[in-house]
Scaffold this motif. Structure first.
Motif, PDB file in Angstrom:
ATOM      1  N   GLU A  32       0.931  -1.318   0.125  1.00  0.00           N
ATOM      2  CA  GLU A  32       0.007  -0.052   0.055  1.00  0.00           C
ATOM      3  C   GLU A  32       0.835   1.105   0.158  1.00  0.00           C
ATOM      4  N   THR A  33       1.970   1.351   0.705  1.00  0.00           N
ATOM      5  CA  THR A  33       2.950   2.351   0.660  1.00  0.00           C
ATOM      6  C   THR A  33       3.376   2.559  -0.580  1.00  0.00           C
ATOM      7  N   VAL A  34       3.747   1.766  -1.254  1.00  0.00           N
ATOM      8  CA  VAL A  34       4.430   1.742  -2.961  1.00  0.00           C
ATOM      9  C   VAL A  34       3.269   2.312  -3.715  1.00  0.00           C
ATOM     10  N   GLY A  35       2.175   1.820  -3.210  1.00  0.00           N
ATOM     11  CA  GLY A  35       1.037   2.458  -4.276  1.00  0.00           C
ATOM     12  C   GLY A  35       0.665   3.961  -3.860  1.00  0.00           C
ATOM     13  N   LEU A  36       0.805   4.468  -2.640  1.00  0.00           N
ATOM     14  CA  LEU A  36       0.892   5.794  -2.335  1.00  0.00           C
ATOM     15  C   LEU A  36       1.960   6.555  -3.030  1.00  0.00           C
ATOM     16  N   LEU A  37       3.044   6.058  -3.017  1.00  0.00           N
ATOM     17  CA  LEU A  37       4.214   6.792  -3.887  1.00  0.00           C
ATOM     18  C   LEU A  37       3.956   6.645  -5.423  1.00  0.00           C
ATOM     19  N   SER A  38       3.513   5.476  -5.782  1.00  0.00           N
ATOM     20  CA  SER A  38       3.450   5.555  -7.137  1.00  0.00           C
ATOM     21  C   SER A  38       2.067   6.487  -7.704  1.00  0.00           C
ATOM     22  N   GLY A  39       1.324   6.690  -6.756  1.00  0.00           N
ATOM     23  CA  GLY A  39       0.173   7.476  -7.179  1.00  0.00           C
ATOM     24  C   GLY A  39       0.605   8.884  -7.305  1.00  0.00           C
ATOM     25  N   LYS A  40       1.800   9.249  -6.769  1.00  0.00           N
ATOM     26  CA  LYS A  40       2.302  10.424  -6.642  1.00  0.00           C
ATOM     27  C   LYS A  40       3.586  10.694  -7.758  1.00  0.00           C
ATOM     28  N   GLY A  41       3.609   9.494  -8.519  1.00  0.00           N
ATOM     29  CA  GLY A  41       4.549   9.523  -9.644  1.00  0.00           C
ATOM     30  C   GLY A  41       6.112   9.359  -9.251  1.00  0.00           C
ATOM     31  N   TRP A  42       6.281   8.648  -7.884  1.00  0.00           N
ATOM     32  CA  TRP A  42       7.646   8.354  -7.313  1.00  0.00           C
ATOM     33  C   TRP A  42       7.691   7.006  -7.831  1.00  0.00           C
ATOM     34  N   LYS A  43       8.951   6.659  -8.088  1.00  0.00           N
ATOM     35  CA  LYS A  43       9.559   5.352  -8.496  1.00  0.00           C
ATOM     36  C   LYS A  43      10.799   5.440  -7.477  1.00  0.00           C
ATOM     37  N   ILE A  44      10.816   3.867  -6.986  1.00  0.00           N
ATOM     38  CA  ILE A  44      11.933   3.401  -6.086  1.00  0.00           C
ATOM     39  C   ILE A  44      13.274   3.203  -6.633  1.00  0.00           C
ATOM     40  N   GLY A  45      14.243   3.960  -6.104  1.00  0.00           N
ATOM     41  CA  GLY A  45      15.588   3.721  -6.703  1.00  0.00           C
ATOM     42  C   GLY A  45      16.270   2.529  -5.873  1.00  0.00           C
ATOM     43  N   ASN A  46      16.608   2.652  -4.553  1.00  0.00           N
ATOM     44  CA  ASN A  46      16.879   1.640  -3.903  1.00  0.00           C
ATOM     45  C   ASN A  46      16.621   1.974  -2.424  1.00  0.00           C
ATOM     46  N   VAL A  47      16.738   0.808  -1.599  1.00  0.00           N
ATOM     47  CA  VAL A  47      16.567   1.003  -0.456  1.00  0.00           C
ATOM     48  C   VAL A  47      17.496   0.405   0.565  1.00  0.00           C
ATOM     49  N   ASP A  48      17.994   0.595   1.574  1.00  0.00           N
ATOM     50  CA  ASP A  48      19.051  -0.030   2.698  1.00  0.00           C
ATOM     51  C   ASP A  48      18.452   0.047   4.027  1.00  0.00           C
ATOM     52  N   ILE A  49      18.402  -1.237   4.691  1.00  0.00           N
ATOM     53  CA  ILE A  49      17.827  -1.604   5.992  1.00  0.00           C
ATOM     54  C   ILE A  49      18.895  -1.970   6.633  1.00  0.00           C
ATOM     55  N   THR A  50      19.029  -1.781   8.010  1.00  0.00           N
ATOM     56  CA  THR A  50      19.750  -2.212   9.188  1.00  0.00           C
ATOM     57  C   THR A  50      19.127  -2.970  10.242  1.00  0.00           C
ATOM     58  N   ILE A  51      19.033  -4.070  10.560  1.00  0.00           N
ATOM     59  CA  ILE A  51      18.052  -4.815  11.512  1.00  0.00           C
ATOM     60  C   ILE A  51      19.258  -4.764  12.879  1.00  0.00           C
ATOM     61  N   CYS A  52      18.746  -4.284  14.036  1.00  0.00           N
ATOM     62  CA  CYS A  52      19.478  -4.417  15.290  1.00  0.00           C
ATOM     63  C   CYS A  52      18.970  -5.274  16.003  1.00  0.00           C
ATOM     64  N   ALA A  53      19.750  -6.507  16.307  1.00  0.00           N
ATOM     65  CA  ALA A  53      19.180  -7.561  16.956  1.00  0.00           C
ATOM     66  C   ALA A  53      20.216  -8.429  17.527  1.00  0.00           C
ATOM     67  N   GLU A  54      20.401  -9.033  18.924  1.00  0.00           N
ATOM     68  CA  GLU A  54      21.199  -9.907  19.312  1.00  0.00           C
ATOM     69  C   GLU A  54      21.091 -11.156  18.905  1.00  0.00           C
ATOM     70  N   ALA A  55      19.651 -11.459  18.544  1.00  0.00           N
ATOM     71  CA  ALA A  55      19.438 -12.948  18.103  1.00  0.00           C
ATOM     72  C   ALA A  55      18.043 -12.578  17.369  1.00  0.00           C
ATOM     73  N   PRO A  56      17.618 -13.609  16.484  1.00  0.00           N
ATOM     74  CA  PRO A  56      18.365 -14.695  15.914  1.00  0.00           C
ATOM     75  C   PRO A  56      19.358 -13.869  15.042  1.00  0.00           C
ATOM     76  N   ARG A  57      20.203 -14.978  14.250  1.00  0.00           N
ATOM     77  CA  ARG A  57      21.128 -14.198  13.174  1.00  0.00           C
ATOM     78  C   ARG A  57      20.165 -14.185  11.741  1.00  0.00           C
TER      79      ARG A  57
END
Ligand code: MG
Length: 159
Positions: free
Chosen positions: A82-107
């Motif tokens: 739905e978020t991607v739909g909201l952006l494309s409704g405004k004409g936005w395309k996604i270039g790249n995304v970068d995610i960092t997950i902080c967790a002691e466990a699991p791997r």
């Protein structure tokens, strides 16, 4: 001439017994799961906020309030779609995304390729435009004590 924007997202959910653990749209076998109104996929929530932030379209709580019963237990992959739909409704395309997950466990590392596949297909971008990284906090703070998992995300969008 491209119009280019970046956005930042951050989220935290508490780790508890008796819940499934979902990260980047993938269910991971673990004795604890994240607590939340939805499936509590902290990484997708951070990603949605990065995308919405880049487009200056408020935040995930604004569009998908946890007081709305229709979002109870919802698969966060639907929120991302739905978020991607909201952006494309405004004409936005996604270039790249970068995610960092902080967790002691699991791997997280053994699951990254699968996660890239899931997220890239929802966002309709190449898998190598989806970066997923994991870190611990060296046993410090709430993530270090395994009380919760946090995630950061950035996104680049263009039109
Ligand atoms: Mg959240």
């Amino acid at each position: 001439m491209f119009n280019i924007r970046t956005g930042l997202g951050f989220d935290v959910h508490r780790l508890v017994e008796g819940r499934e653990l979902w990260l980047c749209g993938l269910r991971i076998d673990h004795p604890l799961g994240l607590l939340g109104h939805s499936d509590a996929d902290v990484a997708i929530h951070a990603l949605c906020d990065a995308l919405l932030g880049a487009a200056a379209l408020r935040d995930i709580g604004y569009h998908f309030p946890d007081t709305d019963q229709s979002y109870k237990g919802v698969d966060s992959k639907m929120l991302l779609a739905e978020t991607v739909g909201l952006l494309s409704g405004k004409g936005w395309k996604i270039g790249n995304v970068d995610i960092t997950i902080c967790a002691e466990a699991p791997r997280i590392n053994p699951h990254i390729e699968k996660m890239q596949g899931i997220l890239s297909s929802i966002m309709d971008i190449e898998a190598d435009c989806v970066s997923i990284k994991a870190t611990t906090t060296e046993k410090l703070g709430y993530t270090g004590r395994r009380e919760g998992i946090s995630a950061f995300a950035t996104a680049l969008i263009y039109r």
